[in-house]
Design an enzyme around this catalytic site. Structure first.
Site, PDB file in Angstrom:
ATOM      1  N   CYS A 182      15.324  69.299  47.354  1.00 34.62           N
ATOM      2  CA  CYS A 182      14.673  69.062  46.064  1.00 34.62           C
ATOM      3  C   CYS A 182      15.620  68.340  45.096  1.00 34.62           C
ATOM      4  O   CYS A 182      15.898  67.161  45.262  1.00 34.62           O
ATOM      5  CB  CYS A 182      14.151  70.378  45.496  1.00 34.62           C
ATOM      6  SG  CYS A 182      12.822  70.176  44.284  1.00 34.62           S
ATOM      7  N   ARG A 203       2.588  67.227  38.932  1.00 41.21           N
ATOM      8  CA  ARG A 203       3.500  67.820  39.910  1.00 41.21           C
ATOM      9  C   ARG A 203       2.799  67.900  41.260  1.00 41.21           C
ATOM     10  O   ARG A 203       1.578  68.119  41.337  1.00 41.21           O
ATOM     11  CB  ARG A 203       3.937  69.222  39.478  1.00 41.21           C
ATOM     12  CG  ARG A 203       4.749  69.261  38.204  1.00 41.21           C
ATOM     13  CD  ARG A 203       5.310  70.645  37.931  1.00 41.21           C
ATOM     14  NE  ARG A 203       6.414  70.974  38.813  1.00 41.21           N
ATOM     15  CZ  ARG A 203       7.693  70.632  38.596  1.00 41.21           C
ATOM     16  NH1 ARG A 203       8.012  69.941  37.523  1.00 41.21           N
ATOM     17  NH2 ARG A 203       8.640  70.975  39.434  1.00 41.21           N
ATOM     18  N   HIS A 224      11.070  73.531  50.435  1.00 38.45           N
ATOM     19  CA  HIS A 224      11.856  74.753  50.392  1.00 38.45           C
ATOM     20  C   HIS A 224      10.999  75.849  51.011  1.00 38.45           C
ATOM     21  O   HIS A 224      10.089  75.563  51.763  1.00 38.45           O
ATOM     22  CB  HIS A 224      12.319  75.069  48.967  1.00 38.45           C
ATOM     23  CG  HIS A 224      11.231  75.178  47.955  1.00 38.45           C
ATOM     24  ND1 HIS A 224      10.770  74.092  47.245  1.00 38.45           N
ATOM     25  CD2 HIS A 224      10.510  76.227  47.526  1.00 38.45           C
ATOM     26  CE1 HIS A 224       9.818  74.479  46.424  1.00 38.45           C
ATOM     27  NE2 HIS A 224       9.633  75.768  46.570  1.00 38.45           N
TER      28      HIS A 224
END
Length: 718
Positions: A570, A603, A668
């Site tokens: 990230c 997002r 993740h």
């Protein structure tokens, strides 16, 4: 009262009657939602007649603190309107106001409302409370709330829109103190004014200065980022306390301490005794007392209120069941909350534990946070025998328990009564559940029965031995060196799980390995590094790491150029490129890889799966990023996204980057525990780079595979 408000009250009351009597459900938010449709200004209209008015917000402890504060205000003889059930959005507060107004009138009523952090910007300007009690700020449901910086912005804006509201805040939390530093509202800081040396955590959410972003120095830490801090660069420090807890003493039944009211010329001291263990309850009790004092409440009967208080909805309750069995039910919805519960288990030297993990909308779909729980602390228990895991993501929790190496039997269960059935007579089970997993636990314990004889319900996975059965210790001239870069700053997405996966899968094969942490301010030495991890963090923390690495860029660039193995997650992935965006500001990256991250309109959030040459099975994980990463012509993606609209930028179908020994990715979860093939690729690559002819022995990956398959099903049905 306006006619529109009267009609809205009537509509809300009718909605409540129908929900309870016809649908046979609790009223919840529905009466408020209906009333707000009729009159959007209802909260301000109805709250205006209450005095005093207090709103309680923060990540952990809202329901407990609100209940205590409401009881303390009521002890003075006035009625109190309160959303005690924890319905803390605007509609829940509206429901409490509607139903209170629909009942018996009381000319002397106060208002005490729990409020979700993101709804403060709607509630405060409407209700205009006398005080906002701000408890703490920890990471919580990152896919819903975003990073803590966003939550801070929302609360600060709420206070600006209600300038007469006093901010009663936990000054031990620099994230709360930073909000007070940004607004002109009257401030009343509270905190623990002495070291306790009881519960400091492995992970904190942010320990950077709110003014200059330098790492904070701590005189002492209570837990998380809570403690007494000072910035060595600009001098920003914990404010002088208006309400201070001193003489904090752990007793056999809880804590005793004094709260000093330091607002006047003379200090007034209030002695408090709690029957609840855990420093988090010291903070909750102190916040309730401070809120009462700040609004002119009568605190003469506060101890009496505290003695009589029972946590809402079964939180912290001990259920007595057949055969002398007991079950303690506890809610914990984020790493800090879970760590407080683990501390309680340790304090009682628990032997039987049940952990329930859901990933429903209200929980947040990202479960990477379980790797920031300090489960390893349970190794200190003298005789931990059984850990049951349940919930929609029980397989993920089972993997987490496996890597903690607690030495206990692990069993997958469907519910808490399955765990109770495994409990011998006279024993106590500590059940810890997150948000939506908790009500079924309480309901089963209230309504269910269990056999007086232990039952082998559930599926034991204790036989899933991690070690390679024929593993022979591997002789290396030196251990494999795994370097974790800046875990004190980049720790947002459970990257400790990636380190655990690398180190454990080496150890289980007899491959010597060691983990070195490079902390902020340390000199970077990658001369003998074999695997490097660069994780993700909040914007403020990522910027601090960027500045740290820019002065040592050549060392990392040389390591990558030499074929070094690097996993970048990230924010760490973005740092390797030419630039990335922090809000509207473009930040120069490290220019190590040919990629650039630009701003996106929305997002990209959710479970993701990709096909990659790195391993035979699809790689699964969770993405949560606003940036859109574009690879240069010479770079290739880590893999092809199996879900349209996900990955680097949601458009070209690629996810991550694979550059020689570098794996950069937005995935993740953390990525490695659920994708052992990726872990083994990194280990094999590192050994080959050193010229070590080591064939990786197969491991029993049944649990990892089960967790992987659950995540894959979720991702591919999007």
């Amino acid at each position: 009262m306006r006619a529109r408000t009267r009609i809205a009250r009537l509509a809300g009351a009718l909605a409540h009657w129908g929900t309870v009597n016809l649908a046979h459900r609790g009223g919840g938010n529905i009466p408020g939602a209906v009333a707000l449709r009729v009159d959007p200004g209802l909260v301000g209209e109805l709250a205006g007649g209450l005095s005093p008015r207090v709103v309680v917000t923060g990540t952990n402890g809202k329901t407990t603190t609100t209940g205590l504060l409401a009881d303390a205000l009521a002890a003075g003889g006035q009625g109190v309107v309160c959303n005690r059930a924890g319905n803390n959005m605007e509609s829940g507060i509206a429901a409490a106001l509607v139903l209170a107004d629909a009942g018996e009138k009381d000319e002397r009523r106060a208002g005490c409302f729990e409020c979700d952090e993101l709804y403060t910007v709607r509630v405060l300007p409407a209700a205009r409370p006398n005080a906002l009690v701000l408890l703490n700020l920890f990471r919580d449901q990152l896919d819903r709330y975003g990073e803590i910086d966003h939550t801070q912005d929302v609360i600060a804006e709420a206070l600006r829109r209600s300038p007469e509201t006093a901010l009663v805040y936990n000054a031990d939390d620099p994230l709360c103190a930073a909000i007070a530093d940004r607004v002109d509202n009257p401030g009343l800081p509270f905190g623990i004014d002495e070291p306790t040396d009881l519960e400091a955590d492995r992970i904190s959410d942010s320990r950077f200065c709110a003014r200059c972003n330098t790492g904070l120095e701590y005189e002492y830490v209570h837990y998380g980022q809570l403690g007494r801090y000072r910035c060595p660069a600009c001098g920003w420090e914990r404010p002088a306390l208006a309400f201070a807890a001193v003489n904090v003493t752990l007793t056999c039944g809880g804590f005793e301490f004094d709260v000093e009211d330091r607002r006047g010329d003379a200090v007034v001291r209030h002695h408090v005794r709690t029957r609840y263990s855990g420093l988090y309850m010291v903070y909750n009790v102190m916040a309730a007392l401070a809120g009462c004092l700040a609004t002119g409440g009568d605190v003469a009967r506060f101890q009496e209120v505290l003695d009589a208080y029972e946590p809402a909805s079964g939180r912290g309750k001990v259920f007595s069941l057949a055969g002398g069995r007991e079950v303690a039910s506890n809610l914990a919805k984020n790493p800090t909350g879970f760590n407080r519960m683990i501390q309680q288990v340790r304090a009682e030297d628990g032997r039987y534990l049940a952990l329930f993990l859901n990933d429903n909308d209200a929980d947040g779909h990202d479960v990477s946070w379980i790797w920031d729980i300090d489960l390893e602390r349970l190794r200190d228990l003298s005789d931990l025998r059984l850990v049951c895991v349940g919930g929609t993501r029980r397989e993920d929790m089972a993997v987490r328990v496996k890597y903690a190496e607690l030495g206990a039997e692990v069993v997958l269960v469907d519910g808490v009564l399955d765990a109770v059935g495994l409990l011998p007579e006279g024993e106590k089970l500590h059940a810890i559940a997150n948000y939506t997993a908790f009500p079924p636990v309480v309901a089963d314990l209230q309504n269910g029965t269990c056999s007086t004889e232990p039952q082998k319900w559930g599926r034991s996975v204790a036989t899933v031995a991690p070690a390679a059965p024929d593993a022979v210790p591997v002789a290396l001239d030196r251990p494999l060196r795994i370097v974790h870069l800046y875990p004190d700053a980049l720790n947002l997405y459970g990257d400790g799980g990636n380190i655990a996966s690398l180190s454990k899968r080496c150890a289980w094969r007899g491959i010597p390995a060691r983990v070195d942490q490079v902390l902020m301010g340390s000199e970077l030495d990658l001369s003998d590094a074999d695997v490097v991890l660069l994780g993700g963090g909040a914007d403020r923390d990522q910027l601090a790491v960027c500045h740290e690495l820019q002065r040592q860029r050549e060392k990392l660039a040389a390591y990558v150029s030499d074929g070094g193995v690097l996993l970048a997650i990230c924010g760490g992935y973005q740092l390797l490129g030419h630039s990335y965006m922090m809000g509207s500001e473009q930040v120069e990256g490290l220019h190590i890889l040919d990629l650039e991250t630009v701003a996106g309109d929305t997002r990209l959030i959710g479970n993701v799966a990709i096909e990659s040459a790195v391993c035979a099975t699809p790689i699964v994980g969770f993405e949560n990023h606003a940036g859109r990463t574009l690879l240069g012509a010479g770079e290739k993606p880590l893999g092809r996204a199996l879900v349209t609209g996900t990955g680097n930028n949601g458009e070209d179908g690629g996810e991550g980057v694979l550059h020689d020994g570098v794996v950069g990715t937005y995935l993740h979860g953390p990525i490695l525990p659920k994708n052992p093939g990726v872990t083994d690729w990194l280990i094999a690559r590192a050994l080959a780079r050193r010229g070590e002819a080591v064939e990786l022995a197969p491991l029993n990956d049944a649990l990892e595979t089960a967790a992987h398959d659950v995540a894959l099903r979720i991702a591919t049905r999007r």
